[in-house]
Design a protein around this motif. Structure first.
Motif, PDB file in Angstrom:
ATOM      1  N   ARG A 158       8.167   1.558 -12.140  1.00  0.00           N
ATOM      2  CA  ARG A 158       8.114   1.146 -10.057  1.00  0.00           C
ATOM      3  C   ARG A 158       7.793   2.676  -8.997  1.00  0.00           C
ATOM      4  NH1 ARG A 158       9.878  -2.761  -7.989  1.00  0.00           N
ATOM      5  NH2 ARG A 158      10.280  -3.976  -9.558  1.00  0.00           N
ATOM      6  N   LEU A 161       4.307   3.282  -8.160  1.00  0.00           N
ATOM      7  CA  LEU A 161       3.955   3.253  -6.647  1.00  0.00           C
ATOM      8  C   LEU A 161       3.828   3.790  -5.709  1.00  0.00           C
ATOM      9  CD1 LEU A 161       5.178  -0.658  -7.428  1.00  0.00           C
ATOM     10  CD2 LEU A 161       3.157   0.047  -7.301  1.00  0.00           C
ATOM     11  N   SER A 162       4.872   5.127  -5.598  1.00  0.00           N
ATOM     12  CA  SER A 162       5.347   5.971  -5.051  1.00  0.00           C
ATOM     13  C   SER A 162       4.828   7.304  -4.872  1.00  0.00           C
ATOM     14  CB  SER A 162       6.624   6.307  -5.023  1.00  0.00           C
ATOM     15  OG  SER A 162       7.330   6.734  -5.331  1.00  0.00           O
ATOM     16  N   GLY A 166      -1.563   6.457  -6.535  1.00  0.00           N
ATOM     17  CA  GLY A 166      -0.586   5.647  -7.463  1.00  0.00           C
ATOM     18  C   GLY A 166      -0.802   3.944  -7.679  1.00  0.00           C
ATOM     19  N   THR A 167      -1.021   3.264  -6.120  1.00  0.00           N
ATOM     20  CA  THR A 167      -1.391   2.420  -5.315  1.00  0.00           C
ATOM     21  C   THR A 167      -2.751   1.909  -5.150  1.00  0.00           C
ATOM     22  OG1 THR A 167      -1.001   3.512  -2.972  1.00  0.00           O
ATOM     23  CG2 THR A 167       0.847   2.088  -3.699  1.00  0.00           C
ATOM     24  N   LEU A 170      -4.219   0.826  -9.686  1.00  0.00           N
ATOM     25  CA  LEU A 170      -3.185  -0.298  -9.117  1.00  0.00           C
ATOM     26  C   LEU A 170      -4.678  -1.579  -8.490  1.00  0.00           C
ATOM     27  CD1 LEU A 170       0.160   0.792  -9.419  1.00  0.00           C
ATOM     28  CD2 LEU A 170      -1.075   0.329 -11.457  1.00  0.00           C
ATOM     29  N   SER A 171      -4.543  -0.738  -7.605  1.00  0.00           N
ATOM     30  CA  SER A 171      -5.131  -2.041  -6.288  1.00  0.00           C
ATOM     31  C   SER A 171      -6.241  -2.246  -6.762  1.00  0.00           C
ATOM     32  CB  SER A 171      -5.306  -1.546  -5.186  1.00  0.00           C
ATOM     33  OG  SER A 171      -4.106  -1.527  -4.168  1.00  0.00           O
ATOM     34  N   VAL A 182       4.346  -4.231 -13.299  1.00  0.00           N
ATOM     35  CA  VAL A 182       5.772  -3.382 -13.351  1.00  0.00           C
ATOM     36  C   VAL A 182       6.847  -3.055 -13.492  1.00  0.00           C
ATOM     37  CG1 VAL A 182       6.483  -4.307 -11.016  1.00  0.00           C
ATOM     38  CG2 VAL A 182       6.258  -1.399 -11.208  1.00  0.00           C
ATOM     39  N   LEU A 237       2.099  -7.432 -10.023  1.00  0.00           N
ATOM     40  CA  LEU A 237       1.431  -6.791  -9.407  1.00  0.00           C
ATOM     41  C   LEU A 237       0.329  -7.617  -8.700  1.00  0.00           C
ATOM     42  CD1 LEU A 237       2.162  -3.548  -9.997  1.00  0.00           C
ATOM     43  CD2 LEU A 237       2.803  -4.068  -8.708  1.00  0.00           C
ATOM     44  N   LEU A 239      -2.935  -8.439  -5.644  1.00  0.00           N
ATOM     45  CA  LEU A 239      -3.561  -8.004  -4.245  1.00  0.00           C
ATOM     46  C   LEU A 239      -3.779  -8.460  -3.150  1.00  0.00           C
ATOM     47  CD1 LEU A 239      -4.826  -5.127  -4.103  1.00  0.00           C
ATOM     48  CD2 LEU A 239      -6.869  -5.801  -4.494  1.00  0.00           C
ATOM     49  N   THR A 244      -3.532  -5.210   0.624  1.00  0.00           N
ATOM     50  CA  THR A 244      -2.297  -4.951   0.417  1.00  0.00           C
ATOM     51  C   THR A 244      -1.505  -5.079  -1.018  1.00  0.00           C
ATOM     52  OG1 THR A 244      -0.896  -5.923   1.234  1.00  0.00           O
ATOM     53  CG2 THR A 244      -1.501  -4.899   2.398  1.00  0.00           C
ATOM     54  N   LEU A 245      -1.370  -3.692  -1.412  1.00  0.00           N
ATOM     55  CA  LEU A 245       0.060  -4.070  -2.807  1.00  0.00           C
ATOM     56  C   LEU A 245       0.664  -4.521  -3.393  1.00  0.00           C
ATOM     57  CD1 LEU A 245      -1.003  -3.700  -6.448  1.00  0.00           C
ATOM     58  CD2 LEU A 245       0.052  -1.381  -5.882  1.00  0.00           C
TER      59      LEU A 245
END
Length: 316
Positions: A158, A161-162, A166-167, A170-171, A182, A237, A239, A244-245
């Motif tokens: 997790r 994602l920050s 990262g986002t 993954l997107s 995740v 996860l 989209l 937005t993820l």
């Protein structure tokens, strides 16, 4: 673009200018390329060795471009021939390797890879060699270019994602049809390629990178099972339509499932549960199978333990 036939950027630029001009003096070519004359002449000599340029017989110091369709066509034909021969050698080596590896010695089942550069290189090599599927447990931001025709499944922590990028990573993966999930924590960085090779991290984030490459063995089977267990428990996860993820909510049993579970744990048979809840016997059996699939277990005893651990039912 011409690196495939052995030309670097300067040599390719020199050939392009020479083709555009038809012929040129070394000084003129050096001026157009913004290079010292010695560098320009070296580039011309390299073109000459490939049959792409020739010295003018009538004017010393002047170079003439070879006709591209003829000169490049010959080079490409030769390159294709070399690639075909290389493929035959690779196939022969692979056959030899498979024959020798049929009964590998214990010390051949694992490779220890030390150092950041070596670990990154070996990881990339494994991923590029994939033919069917790459499965990965990732503690940071997912990296690596996907291979066409290869399926991907990735579980990230997790925290990823920050992290910067990262986002975005993954997107991009989800947008290209590569599913990702995740988990609050993954036990170790792990890559499994085609179920036939695995690479697992040996050190923490703050230590010098080291990894173990595992060949077919019971250890490999354990690592594959580890990935599947983490994948099963992780949350998918998704989209959104706006790009937005998001994280999908964890699936869980409905009210009827919980009633069936409670009666099952109380020791009632499927037939008794069906009668008490006014359901068909097949409906009860189907729902029990669904609960076992949701819990990722294969026996009803395991289902009972899982139900307690997940808080689906409470201990009396």
């Amino acid at each position: 673009m011409l690196a495939a036939i052995g030309l670097d950027e300067r040599q390719e630029a020199a050939y392009r200018v020479l083709v555009a001009l038809g012929a040129a003096e070394v000084a003129d070519l050096a001026h157009r390329l913004a290079l010292p004359e010695a560098e320009a002449e070296r580039a011309l000599r390299r073109l000459e060795s490939h049959g792409l340029a020739a010295r003018s017989s009538s004017r010393p110091g002047r170079w003439v471009a070879a006709e591209p369709s003829v000169a490049l066509g010959a080079l490409l034909t030769r390159q294709r021939g070399e690639l075909e021969r290389a493929e035959l050698v690779a196939a022969a080596l692979a056959a030899t390797y498979r024959a020798e590896a049929a009964e590998p010695a214990v010390h051949d089942l694992v490779e220890v890879v030390l150092g950041a550069s070596a670990v990154a290189h070996r990881s990339r090599q494994l991923r590029l060699g994939a033919a069917a599927e790459v499965c990965a447990l990732v503690r940071g931001v997912p990296v690596g270019e996907p291979v066409a025709g290869v399926a991907y499944r990735t579980v990230v922590e997790r925290e990823a994602l920050s992290l910067p990028g990262g986002t975005g990573a993954l997107s991009a993966a989800l947008g290209e049809g590569r599913p990702a999930r995740v988990a609050d924590r993954v036990p170790a960085g792990l890559v499994v390629v085609d179920g036939a090779l695995a690479m697992v991290e040996l050190t923490g984030r703050d230590a010098e990178p080291a990894a173990l490459v595992v060949h077919p063995s019971l250890l490999l089977e354990s690592l594959v099972a580890l990935f599947e267990a983490v994948w099963r428990e992780a949350l998918p996860l998704r989209l959104g339509a706006d790009g937005t993820l998001g994280v999908e909510a964890a699936p869980g049993p409905d009210a009827t499932d919980l009633e069936i579970l409670s009666l099952l744990l109380a020791g009632l048979t499927d037939a008794s549960i069906a009668k008490q809840l006014d359901l068909g016997l097949r409906t009860v059996q189907r729902r029990v199978r669904g609960l076992m699939e949701l819990a990722g277990v294969t026996t009803r005893l395991q289902l009972g333990w899982h139900a307690h651990e997940r808080g689906w039912v409470t201990r009396s």
